[in-house]
Design a protein around this motif. Sequence first.
Motif, PDB file in Angstrom:
ATOM      1  N   THR A   6       0.898  -1.034  -0.073  1.00 36.59           N
ATOM      2  CA  THR A   6       0.088  -0.208  -0.091  1.00 36.59           C
ATOM      3  C   THR A   6       0.800   1.166   0.147  1.00 36.59           C
ATOM      4  N   THR A   7       0.333   2.428  -0.041  1.00 33.03           N
ATOM      5  CA  THR A   7       1.059   3.519  -0.062  1.00 33.03           C
ATOM      6  C   THR A   7       1.699   3.939   1.204  1.00 33.03           C
ATOM      7  N   HIS A  40      -7.634   6.643  -4.758  1.00 27.74           N
ATOM      8  CA  HIS A  40      -6.695   7.382  -5.533  1.00 27.74           C
ATOM      9  C   HIS A  40      -7.007   7.153  -7.021  1.00 27.74           C
TER      10      HIS A  40
END
Length: 484
Positions: A6-7, A40
């Motif tokens: 994930t980010t 996003h």
Amino acid sequence: MTQLTTTSGIPVTDNQNSITAGPRGPVLLQDFHLIEKLQHFNRERIPERVVHAKGSGAYGTFTVTHDVSKYTKAKLFAAIGRQTETFLRFSTVGGEKGSADTERDPRGFAVRFYTEEGNWDLVGNNTPTFFLKDGIKFPDFIHTQKRDPQTNLKSAQNVWDFWSKAPESLHQVTILFSDRGTPDGYRHMDGFGSHTYSLINDAGERVWVKWHFKTLQGIRNLTAAEAQRLAGVDPDYAQRDLFNAIATGDYPRWSVEIQVMDDARRAAWEAQTGWDAFDLTKVWPQGEFPRIPVGILELNRNPDNYHADVEQAALSPSNIVPGLGYSPDKMLQARLFAYHDAQLYRVGTNHQHLPVNRPRCPFHNQQRDGAMAVANGGAAPNYDPVHADVPAVGGFGHGDAGWPVEGNAGRYDTRATDDHFTQAGNLFRLLTEEGKRNLIANIAGSLSNADAATQDRQIGHFLKADTAYGQGVAEAIRALQNQA
């Protein structure tokens, strides 16, 4: 294979299947990886530029080849052979982000110099002039280049109605509808700072200056028919040409040159011609103000990521460094505000923190916080106290003493007495016979779609520039109407 995360850096164990309650679902809200991807994705577009929406860009170097230190104290020009990293963004002006690269349109030519004294942005076009001389009309003009609010279609009527009522546009219209209006990609066209700027030397002396970028690849233009064909088969023609040339080591280069005018010459020239040296619709004749070589600009590196570098590039003519300055050019004065304001809206409060926009020298200010504040000043004070014992610096700073301002504040319109026609006529007479035929045919093809009153008004401007110019357009329009 690199571990997908994930980010926030959390490993993703399955990027193929959502978390569901049983094989058929429903999908659970706890699947943060799914939620993050969708959120996003919904936000991955930033606002499109109102103008210059479709563009290409590359990094390069500027190398000084001639000594201009008598004109400017800017350190990037301090020694022959000195190099400065650059970024150059090309663009079409009026089209949307998905429009064709070969449309008849001016081309943006915006150069950033990453100097040791900060970023210098020279934000110009591939033309030395523009359609307007006052920024208050810029939104009106651009609206005519966009889509009609009722039909959502481009409107030749709107375009020519505006131009025919603004004869100051005639010089730029002549350039636009000549062969120069459809350049063969970005490598085979010149660039210009367009506005009048200034240079300041160590003694605090100022000269006025015009910036020129002369292509060393040679000028090449597309015919109207070829430009239209490419718009259909390869709308990204200029982007492809630029990227591939740099990728294969065929680095495009431009000779960087200046025209210089001091105040005494300016006053004499203005008295002789009646033209305003700061009027963006005019050029300085090169016979009287010859180009002086300064250096070579070379593009030699493609960006690794288009969005990060080209789409998020945020240039503004307000970015100058010591030894450079502005001028009273009304269009420039408007752009000094408008461009930075556009970047604040489009990219964000801290757009200067992004790699393509970040200066390559140390910087320090008391600005803090806001979205994505990457360089937020650490523990340093977020204010600067009053320094009553420090001598005040006059003028604009950077050693520029400024220029005298006089007269009553008000709105002044000189259009009724300005000469809008001589330079446009001079340009027409400089064209080859083929160039004149192409210019007239290009104008007639577009102007024939406007109403008769607009055609008559615009042809009147052409006639004032040159009789053959106006008669040629009138005859070409009649011929098209007879064919219909």
